[in-house]
Design an enzyme around this catalytic site. Sequence first.
Site, PDB file in Angstrom:
ATOM      1  N   LEU A 178      34.920  16.486  18.582  1.00  0.00           N
ATOM      2  CA  LEU A 178      34.906  16.882  19.992  1.00  0.00           C
ATOM      3  C   LEU A 178      35.334  18.343  20.107  1.00  0.00           C
ATOM      4  O   LEU A 178      36.458  18.698  19.741  1.00  0.00           O
ATOM      5  CB  LEU A 178      35.845  15.980  20.795  1.00  0.00           C
ATOM      6  CG  LEU A 178      35.997  16.285  22.287  1.00  0.00           C
ATOM      7  CD1 LEU A 178      34.666  16.184  23.003  1.00  0.00           C
ATOM      8  CD2 LEU A 178      37.013  15.347  22.919  1.00  0.00           C
ATOM      9  N   ALA A 179      34.444  19.180  20.601  1.00  0.00           N
ATOM     10  CA  ALA A 179      34.709  20.621  20.666  1.00  0.00           C
ATOM     11  C   ALA A 179      34.201  21.183  21.983  1.00  0.00           C
ATOM     12  O   ALA A 179      33.120  20.829  22.452  1.00  0.00           O
ATOM     13  CB  ALA A 179      34.040  21.335  19.497  1.00  0.00           C
ATOM     14  N   LYS A 188      37.296  19.776  32.645  1.00  0.00           N
ATOM     15  CA  LYS A 188      36.909  18.360  32.558  1.00  0.00           C
ATOM     16  C   LYS A 188      35.646  18.119  31.728  1.00  0.00           C
ATOM     17  O   LYS A 188      35.038  17.061  31.829  1.00  0.00           O
ATOM     18  CB  LYS A 188      36.737  17.764  33.962  1.00  0.00           C
ATOM     19  CG  LYS A 188      38.027  17.763  34.777  1.00  0.00           C
ATOM     20  CD  LYS A 188      37.864  17.023  36.088  1.00  0.00           C
ATOM     21  CE  LYS A 188      39.187  16.965  36.856  1.00  0.00           C
ATOM     22  NZ  LYS A 188      39.058  16.231  38.124  1.00  0.00           N
ATOM     23  N   ALA A 190      35.587  17.881  28.379  1.00  0.00           N
ATOM     24  CA  ALA A 190      35.922  16.903  27.338  1.00  0.00           C
ATOM     25  C   ALA A 190      35.885  15.485  27.903  1.00  0.00           C
ATOM     26  O   ALA A 190      35.390  14.562  27.249  1.00  0.00           O
ATOM     27  CB  ALA A 190      37.296  17.212  26.744  1.00  0.00           C
ATOM     28  N   ASP A 217      49.692  16.058  18.652  1.00  0.00           N
ATOM     29  CA  ASP A 217      48.765  16.734  19.564  1.00  0.00           C
ATOM     30  C   ASP A 217      48.790  16.008  20.912  1.00  0.00           C
ATOM     31  O   ASP A 217      47.924  15.193  21.231  1.00  0.00           O
ATOM     32  CB  ASP A 217      47.363  16.737  18.966  1.00  0.00           C
ATOM     33  CG  ASP A 217      46.404  17.645  19.723  1.00  0.00           C
ATOM     34  OD1 ASP A 217      46.746  18.047  20.853  1.00  0.00           O
ATOM     35  OD2 ASP A 217      45.325  17.955  19.178  1.00  0.00           O
ATOM     36  N   ALA A 219      48.288  16.946  24.003  1.00  0.00           N
ATOM     37  CA  ALA A 219      47.200  17.182  24.954  1.00  0.00           C
ATOM     38  C   ALA A 219      45.984  16.322  24.626  1.00  0.00           C
ATOM     39  O   ALA A 219      45.380  15.712  25.518  1.00  0.00           O
ATOM     40  CB  ALA A 219      46.827  18.659  24.967  1.00  0.00           C
ATOM     41  N   TYR A 224      42.637  11.328  25.586  1.00  0.00           N
ATOM     42  CA  TYR A 224      42.061  10.055  25.152  1.00  0.00           C
ATOM     43  C   TYR A 224      42.661   8.875  25.915  1.00  0.00           C
ATOM     44  O   TYR A 224      41.952   7.929  26.267  1.00  0.00           O
ATOM     45  CB  TYR A 224      42.255   9.879  23.649  1.00  0.00           C
ATOM     46  CG  TYR A 224      41.619  10.973  22.825  1.00  0.00           C
ATOM     47  CD1 TYR A 224      40.373  11.493  23.161  1.00  0.00           C
ATOM     48  CD2 TYR A 224      42.269  11.514  21.713  1.00  0.00           C
ATOM     49  CE1 TYR A 224      39.788  12.501  22.420  1.00  0.00           C
ATOM     50  CE2 TYR A 224      41.686  12.523  20.963  1.00  0.00           C
ATOM     51  CZ  TYR A 224      40.449  13.012  21.323  1.00  0.00           C
ATOM     52  OH  TYR A 224      39.870  14.014  20.585  1.00  0.00           O
TER      53      TYR A 224
END
Length: 256
Positions: A178-179, A188, A190, A217, A219, A224
């Site tokens: 995911l980038a 928003k 992601a 991590d 954030a 998620y």
Amino acid sequence: MGHLPQSLYSAAGPKFPYPGSSGLGVDQRKLTWSRFPVFLRCASTESLTSLTQNNAAEIELKYLVSQHGWDVRRLNRDDEDEIRRVSLVQAEAFHIPLALFDDFFFMFFQAEVLSALLYKLKNSPPDRYACLVAEQTSETETLSSSSVVGVVDVTAQTESSVLRYFPGVEEYLYVSGLAVSKSQRRKKMASTLLKACDVLCYLWGFKLLALRAYEDDAAARNLYSNAGYSVVETDPLWTSTWIGRKRRVLMSKRFS
């Protein structure tokens, strides 16, 4: 079924360079087209079950998800420029800057990311792997490959280390890579990419999504969690004593 541009066809099969991390700028250290592509304008309370009532009307539509100003679709396998653009977005997100010769090492890192992407596109069945790309919604302009500013990989897997927590489940979709481009973060995107993973999971008939994130991590883990994922396991404490190794958490999202 789509095909890769001939000039990009000969790719080796390297190990993907960023397992278990997200390229969201927090901590930089898993269909040709589906038979049922969906254009889904999602509200936060909308469930996937509503899709069953709309498949007939949505079959010919292009995007899996459209929300928050972003459209998410499958990568165009026939577009060499778009494939290279996707590799650049991922490389920029996951590259760890170096004090010396950073440009030189970044060039090789991007080549490795591109090689891994090409390998998966060439060797994965279209209903077992998808590279999803996000671009800004535009009703007046023709979007080009340079408009791709976000990406995520979705791969069907059967790893026993994951399935042991889900008796009766034989396979799942693994979300990775995911980038989001630096200039487009905190918008928003992601969350929209993760929603597209939900839709793809439904379309392919899977009941389980899984991913990994670094334990520290916060954030990424919050992202998620807000998308419906929960922690299944954490790497053992002794793994953190390995040089260059950080503890990860396995997170999952299950559909009934």
